[in-house]
Design a protein around this motif. Structure first.
Motif, PDB file in Angstrom:
ATOM      1  N   LYS A 148      24.354  27.579  62.235  1.00  0.00           N
ATOM      2  CA  LYS A 148      24.527  27.144  63.611  1.00  0.00           C
ATOM      3  C   LYS A 148      25.471  28.122  64.294  1.00  0.00           C
ATOM      4  CE  LYS A 148      24.484  22.408  61.955  1.00  0.00           C
ATOM      5  NZ  LYS A 148      25.315  21.223  61.760  1.00  0.00           N
ATOM      6  N   THR A 149      25.187  28.428  65.533  1.00  0.00           N
ATOM      7  CA  THR A 149      26.070  29.299  66.318  1.00  0.00           C
ATOM      8  C   THR A 149      26.382  28.604  67.638  1.00  0.00           C
ATOM      9  OG1 THR A 149      24.178  30.482  67.267  1.00  0.00           O
ATOM     10  CG2 THR A 149      25.166  31.426  65.286  1.00  0.00           C
TER      11      THR A 149
ATOM     12  N   LYS B  65      29.327  32.385  72.848  1.00  0.00           N
ATOM     13  CA  LYS B  65      28.922  33.791  72.892  1.00  0.00           C
ATOM     14  C   LYS B  65      28.306  34.245  71.570  1.00  0.00           C
ATOM     15  CE  LYS B  65      30.348  38.194  74.656  1.00  0.00           C
ATOM     16  NZ  LYS B  65      29.291  38.370  75.636  1.00  0.00           N
TER      17      LYS B  65
ATOM     18  N   THR C 111      26.126  32.826  69.854  1.00  0.00           N
ATOM     19  CA  THR C 111      24.685  32.588  69.907  1.00  0.00           C
ATOM     20  C   THR C 111      23.958  33.792  70.495  1.00  0.00           C
ATOM     21  OG1 THR C 111      25.050  30.222  70.114  1.00  0.00           O
ATOM     22  CG2 THR C 111      22.896  31.034  70.776  1.00  0.00           C
ATOM     23  N   GLU C 112      24.557  34.459  71.476  1.00  0.00           N
ATOM     24  CA  GLU C 112      23.942  35.635  72.081  1.00  0.00           C
ATOM     25  C   GLU C 112      23.919  36.816  71.109  1.00  0.00           C
ATOM     26  OE1 GLU C 112      26.161  36.451  75.637  1.00  0.00           O
ATOM     27  OE2 GLU C 112      26.026  34.370  76.304  1.00  0.00           O
ATOM     28  N   ILE C 113      24.878  36.888  70.219  1.00  0.00           N
ATOM     29  CA  ILE C 113      24.991  38.001  69.277  1.00  0.00           C
ATOM     30  C   ILE C 113      24.093  37.779  68.058  1.00  0.00           C
ATOM     31  CG2 ILE C 113      26.570  39.210  67.726  1.00  0.00           C
ATOM     32  CD1 ILE C 113      28.793  38.558  69.807  1.00  0.00           C
ATOM     33  N   VAL C 114      24.159  36.599  67.489  1.00  0.00           N
ATOM     34  CA  VAL C 114      23.379  36.270  66.289  1.00  0.00           C
ATOM     35  C   VAL C 114      22.069  35.660  66.771  1.00  0.00           C
ATOM     36  CG1 VAL C 114      23.323  34.949  64.141  1.00  0.00           C
ATOM     37  CG2 VAL C 114      25.485  35.887  64.972  1.00  0.00           C
ATOM     38  N   ASN C 115      21.094  36.520  67.010  1.00  0.00           N
ATOM     39  CA  ASN C 115      19.869  36.077  67.666  1.00  0.00           C
ATOM     40  C   ASN C 115      18.640  36.204  66.768  1.00  0.00           C
ATOM     41  OD1 ASN C 115      19.684  38.820  67.575  1.00  0.00           O
ATOM     42  ND2 ASN C 115      19.707  39.136  69.775  1.00  0.00           N
ATOM     43  N   LYS C 116      18.856  36.164  65.453  1.00  0.00           N
ATOM     44  CA  LYS C 116      17.722  36.231  64.535  1.00  0.00           C
ATOM     45  C   LYS C 116      18.059  35.499  63.240  1.00  0.00           C
ATOM     46  CE  LYS C 116      18.969  40.538  62.227  1.00  0.00           C
ATOM     47  NZ  LYS C 116      18.562  41.802  61.716  1.00  0.00           N
ATOM     48  N   GLU C 117      17.051  35.273  62.442  1.00  0.00           N
ATOM     49  CA  GLU C 117      17.217  34.618  61.144  1.00  0.00           C
ATOM     50  C   GLU C 117      18.074  35.495  60.236  1.00  0.00           C
ATOM     51  OE1 GLU C 117      16.361  31.235  58.891  1.00  0.00           O
ATOM     52  OE2 GLU C 117      15.606  31.660  60.891  1.00  0.00           O
TER      53      GLU C 117
ATOM     54  N   PHE D 197      25.615  42.072  62.351  1.00  0.00           N
ATOM     55  CA  PHE D 197      25.888  41.855  63.776  1.00  0.00           C
ATOM     56  C   PHE D 197      27.258  42.447  64.113  1.00  0.00           C
ATOM     57  CE2 PHE D 197      23.392  38.334  62.053  1.00  0.00           C
ATOM     58  CZ  PHE D 197      22.233  38.462  62.808  1.00  0.00           C
TER      59      PHE D 197
END
Length: 75
Positions: free
Chosen positions: A4-5, A8, A10-16, A36
């Motif tokens: 879970k993110t 901000k 969430t914008e950086i960790v944008n993949k599995e 990342f």
């Protein structure tokens, strides 16, 4: 396992993310920051199975969930 993110992050960790356990908290942070690099510029906390962990030597065996959280304040 779910990662879970919030905020901000969430914008950086944008993949599995693929992670292999066991590893300690320091190894987890290093792995995430290699995948990342912008994470290195942020302050963030990590929760394992809904518990905030700050001990770099904490061994993560098989987590049900990992949460990456930006700084927050209570009130």
């Amino acid at each position: 396992m779910e990662i879970k993110t919030f905020g901000k992050i969430t914008e950086i960790v944008n993949k599995e993310i693929e992670l292999a356990f066991p590893m300690n908290l320091a190894e987890l942070k290093t792995t995430l920051e290699e995948q990342f690099p912008l994470l290195k510029t942020l302050m963030y906390s990590i929760a394992i199975n809904d518990e905030l962990i700050s001990d770099e030597d904490y061994m993560i065996i098989q987590p049900q969930s990992i949460a990456l959280m930006p700084p927050f304040s209570g009130g």
